[in-house]
Design a protein around this motif. Structure first.
Motif, mmCIF file in Angstrom:
data_model
loop_
_atom_site.group_PDB
_atom_site.id
_atom_site.type_symbol
_atom_site.label_atom_id
_atom_site.label_comp_id
_atom_site.label_asym_id
_atom_site.label_seq_id
_atom_site.Cartn_x
_atom_site.Cartn_y
_atom_site.Cartn_z
ATOM 1 N N LYS A 1 0.834 -1.204 0.000
ATOM 2 C CA LYS A 1 0.000 0.000 0.000
ATOM 3 C C LYS A 1 0.866 1.251 0.000
ATOM 4 N N ILE A 2 1.925 1.237 0.809
ATOM 5 C CA ILE A 2 2.836 2.378 0.857
ATOM 6 C C ILE A 2 3.483 2.598 -0.509
ATOM 7 N N ALA A 3 3.947 1.509 -1.115
ATOM 8 C CA ALA A 3 4.611 1.620 -2.413
ATOM 9 C C ALA A 3 3.664 2.149 -3.483
ATOM 10 N N SER A 4 2.435 1.644 -3.519
ATOM 11 C CA SER A 4 1.480 2.099 -4.537
ATOM 12 C C SER A 4 1.082 3.550 -4.307
ATOM 13 N N THR A 5 1.009 3.958 -3.024
ATOM 14 C CA THR A 5 0.668 5.345 -2.707
ATOM 15 C C THR A 5 1.802 6.282 -3.110
ATOM 16 N N GLN A 6 3.036 5.860 -2.858
ATOM 17 C CA GLN A 6 4.183 6.668 -3.277
ATOM 18 C C GLN A 6 4.223 6.812 -4.798
ATOM 19 N N GLN A 7 3.887 5.738 -5.501
ATOM 20 C CA GLN A 7 3.848 5.792 -6.962
ATOM 21 C C GLN A 7 2.760 6.758 -7.435
ATOM 22 N N LEU A 8 1.605 6.698 -6.785
ATOM 23 C CA LEU A 8 0.509 7.606 -7.114
ATOM 24 C C LEU A 8 0.935 9.060 -6.931
ATOM 25 N N LEU A 9 1.598 9.351 -5.816
ATOM 26 C CA LEU A 9 2.048 10.716 -5.548
ATOM 27 C C LEU A 9 3.053 11.177 -6.596
ATOM 28 N N ALA A 10 3.980 10.311 -6.940
ATOM 29 C CA ALA A 10 5.000 10.677 -7.925
ATOM 30 C C ALA A 10 4.360 11.021 -9.263
ATOM 31 N N GLU B 1 1.458 14.303 -8.236
ATOM 32 C CA GLU B 1 1.689 15.375 -7.269
ATOM 33 C C GLU B 1 1.617 16.755 -7.919
ATOM 34 N N GLY B 2 2.200 16.894 -9.077
ATOM 35 C CA GLY B 2 2.185 18.201 -9.722
ATOM 36 C C GLY B 2 0.790 18.691 -10.020
ATOM 37 N N ILE B 3 -0.049 17.821 -10.545
ATOM 38 C CA ILE B 3 -1.427 18.202 -10.856
ATOM 39 C C ILE B 3 -2.225 18.414 -9.569
#
Length: 298
Positions: free
Chosen positions: A272-281, A284-286
């Motif tokens: 979950k942490i890894a997928s959330t970090q990927q989502l943010l990456a 994040e800009g948008i």
């Protein structure tokens, strides 16, 4: 004898039952409650070992909860540990559930436990509770960390309990009360046995419509893992009681807000942490582009 007194809901099976057995084995006092605690063969074992058995439906309302707490205090004195373990899984496709299915699963898994907590906090916070802290433990799940086909309602209620307990933890710590959500992975508790009260199904399973989909696959996987889960509930409850009493493996440690149990839930959280970090990456800009133009950027 210790000074620990445990009040446990959902004590007829699974973690509730085995926490009660572990606490009793240490000389603690236990109040074991469930809808049919006084007539259940399971809780009869607890009663034979000195537990006080009380019938309590967690959805019965304030008067019933207050009465059960009153009887527990009259019998054993100050309650130190509350375990809210009542709950069940509602399985099947989202559209196959009736409003009654949905209402019932939230009544038992979420609203009933919240009702218990309201009274538990009031008891521990005030003079009736001795003003000396205490512990409130609720049950989340691996499903608190991720949803999937066929168990959307179970995931929803477990997310709710975990989020509620996170807020509870922050709210009551100033009174010396510890609040923790216990989040087990797959344990061999009988939870997934068919015909019992812990695994229930939406009114319309829609087997033909969902044939070959994730809903069918998850149902088959739950059938396969039933009674083959990797987790040992006796070992798990030994850890739980250690942690909540700050003894054994938890000696010298504070009670955490979240207690994960099992390698599978550890891996689930990491995923979950890894997928959330990927989502943010990726976004994040948008996601950060929506403030007013006059807001200063950090």
């Amino acid at each position: 004898m210790t000074g620990n007194v445990w009040f446990i809901s959902g004590a007829t099976s699974g973690f509730g039952k085995h926490i009660a057995l572990e606490a009793l084995s240490r000389g603690d006092k236990v109040v074991a409650t469930a809808r049919s605690a006084t007539s259940s063969k399971v809780t009869a074992e607890l009663g034979s070992r000195g537990a006080l058995l009380l019938d309590l439906d967690v959805t019965a309302g304030d008067a019933a909860i207050k009465a059960a707490l009153g009887r527990a205090v009259a019998a054993f004195g100050r309650i130190t540990h509350f375990i809210n373990a009542a709950g069940y899984i509602l399985q099947g496709p989202i559209e196959g559930a009736t409003p009654a299915d949905v209402q019932r699963t939230f009544d038992v898994n979420v609203l009933g436990n919240m009702a218990l907590v309201r009274h538990q906090v009031a008891y521990l916070r005030t003079r009736d509770g001795g003003g000396a802290g205490g512990v409130i433990a609720n049950f989340g799940s691996l499903a608190s960390w991720g949803g999937g086909p066929g168990f959307a309602y179970y995931s929803a209620v477990k997310w709710a309990v975990s989020g509620f307990t996170e807020s509870l933890h922050a709210e009551v710590k100033d009174f010396g009360i510890s609040a923790v959500v216990i989040e087990p992975g797959y344990f061999r508790t009988g939870f997934l046995n068919s015909g019992g009260g812990n695994r229930q199904f939406v009114a319309n399973q829609m087997a033909d419509e969902y044939r070959g989909t994730g809903v069918e696959q998850v149902g088959a996987a739950l059938d396969m893992v039933n009674d083959n889960q990797p987790g040992d509930v006796v070992k798990g409850c030994r850890v739980i009681v250690d942690v909540l009493t700050r003894t054994g493996v938890a000696e010298g440690r504070d009670i955490p807000m979240r207690l994960l149990l099992g390698p599978d839930v550890i891996q689930g959280v990491k995923d979950k942490i890894a997928s959330t970090q990927q989502l943010l990456a990726q976004w994040e800009g948008i996601a950060s582009s929506t403030d007013h133009d006059d807001v200063k950027k950090a």
